[in-house]
Design an enzyme around this catalytic site. Structure first.
Site, PDB file in Angstrom:
ATOM      1  N   CYS A   1      -8.768  -2.363  16.164  1.00 41.50           N
ATOM      2  CA  CYS A   1      -8.192  -2.576  14.827  1.00 41.50           C
ATOM      3  C   CYS A   1      -6.640  -1.970  14.951  1.00 41.50           C
ATOM      4  CB  CYS A   1      -8.502  -0.984  13.891  1.00 41.50           C
ATOM      5  SG  CYS A   1      -8.043  -0.888  12.582  1.00 41.50           S
TER       6      CYS A   1
ATOM      7  N   TRP B   1     -18.240   1.748  11.601  1.00 45.57           N
ATOM      8  CA  TRP B   1     -18.293   2.303  13.057  1.00 45.57           C
ATOM      9  C   TRP B   1     -18.754   2.703  13.287  1.00 45.57           C
ATOM     10  CZ3 TRP B   1     -14.043   0.145  15.229  1.00 45.57           C
ATOM     11  CH2 TRP B   1     -13.337  -0.410  14.635  1.00 45.57           C
TER      12      TRP B   1
ATOM     13  N   ARG C   1     -15.369   2.363   1.090  1.00 51.10           N
ATOM     14  CA  ARG C   1     -14.885   1.437   2.374  1.00 51.10           C
ATOM     15  C   ARG C   1     -14.494   3.219   3.666  1.00 51.10           C
ATOM     16  NH1 ARG C   1     -15.544  -3.610   2.851  1.00 51.10           N
ATOM     17  NH2 ARG C   1     -16.165  -3.254   4.898  1.00 51.10           N
TER      18      ARG C   1
ATOM     19  N   THR D   1     -13.183   3.974   6.819  1.00 53.97           N
ATOM     20  CA  THR D   1     -11.873   2.957   7.103  1.00 53.97           C
ATOM     21  C   THR D   1     -11.512   3.941   8.707  1.00 53.97           C
ATOM     22  OG1 THR D   1     -10.529   3.819   6.146  1.00 53.97           O
ATOM     23  CG2 THR D   1     -11.530   1.445   5.827  1.00 53.97           C
TER      24      THR D   1
ATOM     25  N   GLU E   1      -4.728   6.967   5.531  1.00 57.08           N
ATOM     26  CA  GLU E   1      -4.055   5.494   5.557  1.00 57.08           C
ATOM     27  C   GLU E   1      -2.245   5.888   7.536  1.00 57.08           C
ATOM     28  OE1 GLU E   1      -3.090   2.568   3.672  1.00 57.08           O
ATOM     29  OE2 GLU E   1      -1.632   2.479   5.253  1.00 57.08           O
ATOM     30  N   SER E   2      -3.043   4.503   7.658  1.00 56.03           N
ATOM     31  CA  SER E   2      -2.337   4.268   8.998  1.00 56.03           C
ATOM     32  C   SER E   2      -0.976   4.546   8.595  1.00 56.03           C
ATOM     33  CB  SER E   2      -2.789   2.913   9.885  1.00 56.03           C
ATOM     34  OG  SER E   2      -2.259   1.671   8.927  1.00 56.03           O
TER      35      SER E   2
ATOM     36  N   TYR F   1      -4.739 -11.041   7.654  1.00 54.60           N
ATOM     37  CA  TYR F   1      -6.593 -11.380   7.041  1.00 54.60           C
ATOM     38  C   TYR F   1      -6.223 -12.068   5.525  1.00 54.60           C
ATOM     39  CZ  TYR F   1      -7.933  -7.402   9.838  1.00 54.60           C
ATOM     40  OH  TYR F   1      -7.908  -6.702  11.227  1.00 54.60           O
TER      41      TYR F   1
HETATM   42  N1  LIG Z   1      -4.967   0.563   4.488  1.00 54.64           N
HETATM   43  C1  LIG Z   1      -5.920   0.944   5.623  1.00 54.64           C
HETATM   44  C2  LIG Z   1      -6.221   0.126   6.015  1.00 54.64           C
HETATM   45  C3  LIG Z   1      -6.925   0.549   7.401  1.00 54.64           C
HETATM   46  C4  LIG Z   1      -8.717  -0.883   7.590  1.00 54.64           C
HETATM   47  O1  LIG Z   1      -8.795  -1.069   7.114  1.00 54.64           O
HETATM   48  N2  LIG Z   1      -9.117  -0.382   8.583  1.00 54.64           N
HETATM   49  C5  LIG Z   1     -10.445  -1.130   9.314  1.00 54.64           C
HETATM   50  C6  LIG Z   1     -10.191  -1.699  10.601  1.00 54.64           C
HETATM   51  S1  LIG Z   1      -9.058  -3.096  11.413  1.00 54.64           S
HETATM   52  C7  LIG Z   1     -11.762  -0.681   8.847  1.00 54.64           C
HETATM   53  O2  LIG Z   1     -11.867   0.734   9.729  1.00 54.64           O
HETATM   54  N3  LIG Z   1     -12.314  -1.173   8.609  1.00 54.64           N
HETATM   55  C8  LIG Z   1     -13.602  -0.835   7.928  1.00 54.64           C
HETATM   56  C9  LIG Z   1     -14.657  -1.302   6.724  1.00 54.64           C
HETATM   57  O3  LIG Z   1     -13.195  -1.515   5.531  1.00 54.64           O
HETATM   58  O4  LIG Z   1     -15.691  -0.740   6.866  1.00 54.64           O
HETATM   59  C10 LIG Z   1      -4.716   1.565   6.945  1.00 54.64           C
HETATM   60  O5  LIG Z   1      -3.910   0.929   6.624  1.00 54.64           O
HETATM   61  O6  LIG Z   1      -4.749   2.418   7.281  1.00 54.64           O
END
Ligand SMILES: N[C@@H](CCC(=O)N[C@@H](CS)C(=O)NCC(=O)O)C(=O)O
Length: 314
Positions: free
Chosen positions: A66, A99, A125, A127, A143-144, A191
């Site tokens: 990721c 995950w 989600r 994430t 949030e990264s 994306y």
């Molecule tokens: N805006 C978030 C985006 C994080 C994100 O989209 N992570 C993805 C992996 S690349 C994720 O975990 N997706 C799992 C999902 O959407 O179920 C950040 O920057 O932290």
């Protein structure tokens, strides 16, 4: 043998319908333009709040493929926070797209279970990255872009490299400026190309992406990094997309007007950041390919993983 015409027509209809159904659920869009959902947890770490800076209190949950989570791995390394903030690596589940926490953590074996610990009604989600507080058993931030600021600013009393400041006040404005453009056109831009659901949405995203890469290429002609001689958070944020570019976005996400290797300055820049102490260990090209090509089912239903890998070694 099935009649060829029937076979093609049935395959086209079912495949397209399923693709649209999956994309509309997994990659919400407006007029075919991918809309990234916003993050849910946005707390900070400070001396006077609920989350005070402490050693061994917090854990980062990250997936190696990721690009958003990768930002936090790099800043954790560069600041020398490996002994201060734990790391749990999660892996994708091909079965449901979520995950998995392979060794288990906090009695959870999936990231959804971890999110549910904080809010049992959570439907959003799940994430990565997640900055988790072991003490209060809650998510501090997911949030990264915010987690990397926390890692840069809030743990200096424990960091091996507290003097490294990736977000200095005097460059704040120019860093924010780059971040805004790069987020839209590059980080999320790839994306927006890959998840576009109309030709127009794809073309807008793709031209926007390459226009900005062309602009950055010119800036890097006379600058080591985006803001001059000094590495900043803007570079970290750009780098994690760039090193995935030729490997996955060029093919899988149709970002194929040029490769990063076609840009001499961007290539030099990537190589330089890759070879900074600690960064290489955060980059795993095999896992990046395997996760994107193996798990983004709607974009690669055959699951074949292409062979090439870039060479950034000095
Ligand atoms: N805006 C978030 C985006 C994080 C994100 O989209 N992570 C993805 C992996 S690349 C994720 O975990 N997706 C799992 C999902 O959407 O179920 C950040 O920057 O932290």
């Amino acid at each position: 043998m099935l009649n060829q015409k029937w076979l093609i027509q049935i395959a086209q209809t079912t495949w397209k319908t399923m693709w649209q159904l999956m994309m509309s659920n997994l990659a919400p869009s407006e007029n075919g333009n991918y809309q990234r959902p916003s993050s849910t947890y946005s707390n900070t770490v400070n001396e006077n709040g609920d989350y005070i800076p402490e050693k061994n209190r917090y854990t980062i949950y990250a997936g190696l493929s990721c690009p958003w989570a990768h930002r936090t791995l790099i800043v954790r390394k560069l600041k020398g926070l490996e002994e201060v903030i734990d790391l749990v690596i999660v892996t994708p589940s091909p079965a449901d797209g979520g995950w998995i926490i392979p060794q288990g953590s906090e009695n959870c074996y999936t990231l959804r279970q971890l999110y549910s610990k904080v809010n049992s009604f959570y439907q959003g989600r799940c994430t990565v990255p997640v900055l988790w507080d072991k003490k209060t058993k809650t998510i501090v931030n997911n949030e990264s872009s915010e987690i990397i600021v926390l890692l840069n600013n809030c743990f200096n009393q424990f960091a091996s490299y507290p003097e490294l400041n990736l977000y200095p006040d005097e460059l704040g404005k120019i860093i924010n400026n780059w971040n805004k453009k790069i987020y839209h056109h590059v980080n999320n831009g790839v994306y927006r190309c890959g998840f576009a659901q109309t030709q127009q949405a794809y073309e807008d995203a793709c031209y926007g992406l390459f226009n900005l890469l062309d602009e950055i290429e010119i800036v890097l002609e006379n600058n080591r990094y985006l803001c001059g001689d000094r590495l900043t958070l803007a570079d970290v944020r750009l780098f994690t997309t760039l090193i995935r570019f030729d490997l996955v976005y060029f093919g899988l996400f149709k970002c194929n007007i040029k490769r990063i290797t076609d840009y001499p300055n961007l290539s030099r820049y990537c190589k330089e950041i890759y070879n900074l102490e600690g960064v290489k260990e955060t980059c795993n090209f095999q896992i990046i390919k395997q996760d994107y090509y193996g798990n983004l089912f709607p974009l690669n239903p055959g699951g074949i993983i292409p062979l090439g890998v870039p060479n950034y070694q000095d």
